[in-house]
Design an enzyme around this catalytic site. Structure first.
Site, short mmCIF file in Angstrom:
data_model
loop_
_atom_site.label_atom_id
_atom_site.label_comp_id
_atom_site.label_asym_id
_atom_site.label_seq_id
_atom_site.Cartn_x
_atom_site.Cartn_y
_atom_site.Cartn_z
N LYS A 1 11.40 66.31 18.90
CA LYS A 1 9.89 65.24 18.60
C LYS A 1 8.38 65.93 18.19
CE LYS A 1 10.62 62.21 22.31
NZ LYS A 1 10.21 60.83 21.56
N TYR B 1 15.36 69.45 22.36
CA TYR B 1 14.38 67.87 22.45
C TYR B 1 12.69 68.08 21.78
CZ TYR B 1 12.00 64.25 24.68
OH TYR B 1 11.26 63.48 25.54
P1 NDP Z 1 14.06 56.61 29.97
O1 NDP Z 1 14.76 56.98 29.78
O2 NDP Z 1 13.31 55.43 30.62
O3 NDP Z 1 13.93 54.96 28.15
C1 NDP Z 1 14.47 55.11 27.66
C2 NDP Z 1 14.97 54.20 26.57
O4 NDP Z 1 15.15 54.13 25.26
C3 NDP Z 1 15.81 53.14 27.51
O5 NDP Z 1 15.32 51.64 27.04
C4 NDP Z 1 17.32 53.43 26.28
O6 NDP Z 1 17.54 52.10 26.33
C5 NDP Z 1 16.57 53.40 25.13
N1 NDP Z 1 17.02 54.01 24.39
C6 NDP Z 1 17.83 55.45 24.47
N2 NDP Z 1 18.86 55.78 23.62
C7 NDP Z 1 18.67 55.00 22.98
C8 NDP Z 1 19.91 54.47 21.82
N3 NDP Z 1 21.43 55.23 21.69
N4 NDP Z 1 19.65 53.26 21.05
C9 NDP Z 1 19.09 52.50 21.57
N5 NDP Z 1 18.01 52.75 22.48
C10 NDP Z 1 17.78 53.61 23.18
O7 NDP Z 1 12.76 56.75 29.09
P2 NDP Z 1 11.89 57.23 28.93
O8 NDP Z 1 10.76 55.80 29.19
O9 NDP Z 1 10.37 58.22 29.68
O10 NDP Z 1 11.32 57.62 27.12
C11 NDP Z 1 10.81 56.69 26.02
C12 NDP Z 1 10.19 57.37 25.26
O11 NDP Z 1 8.92 58.34 25.71
C13 NDP Z 1 11.20 58.44 24.42
O12 NDP Z 1 11.42 58.48 23.17
C14 NDP Z 1 10.33 59.93 25.21
O13 NDP Z 1 11.61 61.12 24.16
C15 NDP Z 1 9.30 59.78 24.96
N6 NDP Z 1 7.98 60.36 26.18
C16 NDP Z 1 8.76 60.58 27.22
C17 NDP Z 1 8.31 60.88 29.08
C18 NDP Z 1 8.57 61.72 29.93
O14 NDP Z 1 8.21 61.98 30.72
N7 NDP Z 1 9.22 60.43 30.84
C19 NDP Z 1 6.78 61.87 28.09
C20 NDP Z 1 7.21 61.99 26.34
C21 NDP Z 1 7.89 61.53 25.79
P3 NDP Z 1 18.88 51.92 26.33
O15 NDP Z 1 19.89 52.93 27.50
O16 NDP Z 1 18.85 51.03 26.69
O17 NDP Z 1 19.51 51.90 25.48
C1 8X3 Z 2 8.97 64.73 27.78
C2 8X3 Z 2 7.56 65.60 28.60
O1 8X3 Z 2 7.55 67.83 29.29
O2 8X3 Z 2 10.20 66.55 29.39
O3 8X3 Z 2 8.80 64.19 26.44
O4 8X3 Z 2 9.02 67.23 27.75
S1 8X3 Z 2 9.10 66.64 28.64
#
Ligand code: NDP
Ligand code: 8X3
Length: 252
Positions: free
Chosen positions: A155, A151
């Site tokens: 990133k 992961y």
């Molecule tokens: P969620 O799991 O709530 O949302 C993830 C979204 O990505 C969903 O809408 C999902 O839609 C979509 N997605 C996942 N896989 C696919 C795919 N194969 N094709 C199309 N869409 C896809 O997580 P977050 O909102 O937290 O994540 C959003 C972003 O933020 C990510 O890039 C994550 O790495 C990043 N992030 C999150 C953090 C956290 O702590 N939550 C911290 C730092 C970064 P669906 O399943 O409907 O396709």
């Molecule tokens: C999501 C934050 O710390 O789980 O990107 O990697 S962490």
């Protein structure tokens, strides 16, 4: 009025961003994701406030990405702002124990998927000599933590692509910037732990995690700056978090 395409708009940060931009009212929205029912519900919910359409595709599927973007009506075709948000962690295992399928998912979605969506949109932005790309990275793209291996690598790749896009698109007036959140309470951990909701909710216990709305506000701030301002790279942490491995827990 600017047209914004948000990937991963069916939950978490992407969903909160769609709602925030609809409340602001200055945007046309294209919301994307795999979960069709959630997309329809969102379109229904927001259509009183904004012009909105949805695209239902898996970012891993090159052909599906191209077909979906080609299918956009003329009024949505000229995308001004791309929010590359779709992505997840799959698993939390030492490198020797990691599942190859999890590794494929993270590299295919977080890295290759982001590229598949970006290139056709970048081509239209180049024609217009304007555009704005927000890449949602992570603190995991700035530092590595135990068992975060693939992961974190995915990133770190987003971090590299954010810098690379900014360089390659500099001649065309296209802004590129990343927002790198720390711990945000979304469905992220449920996906990471494959539906184990108890394990997932424990990730956010004992301190105040960021909320998806916190990141949506910042995304809106970044895209609403005057044209000469490009917020290139931002790290956003919960106050309780000092790094990927340092978290101040509240006494209970
Ligand atoms: P969620 O799991 O709530 O949302 C993830 C979204 O990505 C969903 O809408 C999902 O839609 C979509 N997605 C996942 N896989 C696919 C795919 N194969 N094709 C199309 N869409 C896809 O997580 P977050 O909102 O937290 O994540 C959003 C972003 O933020 C990510 O890039 C994550 O790495 C990043 N992030 C999150 C953090 C956290 O702590 N939550 C911290 C730092 C970064 P669906 O399943 O409907 O396709
Ligand atoms: C999501 C934050 O710390 O789980 O990107 O990697 S962490």
């Amino acid at each position: 009025m600017k047209t914004v395409l948000i990937t991963g708009a069916t939950s978490g940060i992407g969903l909160a961003t769609a709602k925030k931009l609809a409340d602001e009212g200055d945007y046309k929205l294209i919301v994307c994701g795999r979960r069709e029912k959630r997309l329809s519900k969102l379109v229904k919910q927001l259509s009183a406030k904004v012009k909105i359409t949805s695209l239902n595709f898996d970012v891993r599927n090159k052909q599906a990405v191209i077909l979906a973007l080609d299918s956009l009506d003329d009024e949505f075709k000229a995308i001004d702002i791309l929010i590359n948000n779709a992505g997840n962690a799959h698993g939390l295992d030492s490198i020797q124990d990691g599942s190859l399928d999890d590794w494929d998912a993270m590299i295919d979605i977080n890295v290759k998927g982001l590229l598949y969506v970006s290139q056709p949109i970048i081509k239209t932005m180049i024609e217009k000599q304007s555009g704005h790309i927000i890449n949602i990275g992570s603190t995991a793209g700035k530092e590595v933590y135990p068992k975060g291996n693939v992961y974190c690598a995915s990133k770190h790749a987003v971090d590299a692509l954010n810098k690379a896009m900014r360089m390659d698109l500099n001649d065309y007036g296209i802004r590129v910037g990343a927002i790198n959140p720390g711990l945000v309470e979304t469905e992220f951990s449920e996906v990471r732990f494959k539906g184990d909701t108890e394990k997932a909710s424990n990730v956010y216990k004992g301190y105040q995690a960021l909320k998806p709305d916190d990141i949506a506000d910042i995304i809106h701030f970044c895209i609403s700056r005057p044209y000469h301002v490009n917020i290139a790279d931002l790290i956003v942490l919960p106050t309780a978090q000092a790094s990927s491995t340092m978290l101040k827990m509240e006494l209970t």
